[in-house]
Design an enzyme around this catalytic site. Structure first.
Site: not given
Length: 168
Positions: A77, A80, A125, A128, A148
């Site tokens: 991510c 984070c 995510c 976060c 995607c």
């Protein structure tokens, strides 16, 4: 009035809540474990990444350098730094966005998205809450899924390099 506010009005708050984190799967019922204000995230991220991750924008197809990334490694991510995908699950979907057939265990959560009127499954995510993209049922075996992903929402870490510390 923006599109989210319009849909909120048309569909009702229970179907399309505004602001914050919306839960659609039991796996992330407690919400994200790293919570920062929009102002805090905006200071940490380039504006285009912030818009994708926390305003749920979509980057234009074919613009991410991650589309051509072929090395072994981990996709994390961009907000984070939580690991989200292993490169072994990446494939060329022909859509113009980095695509994967499976996330790492517990790495993403989902919610129902009505931005295009008909429902889609958004994933984010799990740590976060940063918007990553949408999951579809037209991917390859063994899962048949296509995660995607917006390239701006990811960072690639080659297997030869250590993963960065998670942001706090």
């Amino acid at each position: 009035m923006n599109r989210r506010q319009t849909l909120h009005t048309l569909l009702g708050a229970s179907l399309f809540p505004l602001g914050g984190y919306r839960v659609a799967s039991a796996a992330d019922a407690d919400g994200p474990t790293l919570v920062k204000s929009d102002e805090e995230w905006a200071k940490l991220l380039p504006r285009p990444a912030f818009e994708v991750l926390f305003e749920e924008a979509t980057e234009p197809p074919g613009t991410s350098p991650l589309n051509d990334e072929k090395r072994a490694g981990t996709y994390i991510c961009a907000a984070c730094f939580q690991p989200l995908f292993d490169s072994a699950t990446k494939y060329d979907s022909g859509t113009g966005w980095p695509s994967f057939w499976q996330p790492l265990a517990g790495a993403v959560g989902t919610k129902l998205d009505f931005k295009l009127i008909w429902p889609r499954t958004e994933y984010h995510c799990a740590r976060c809450g940063g918007h990553q993209g949408h999951v579809f049922d037209d991917g390859p075996k063994p899962t048949g899924k296509r995660y995607c992903n917006n390239g701006l929402a990811l960072r690639f870490v080659p297997r030869s390099e250590p993963l960065p510390e998670l942001r706090t």
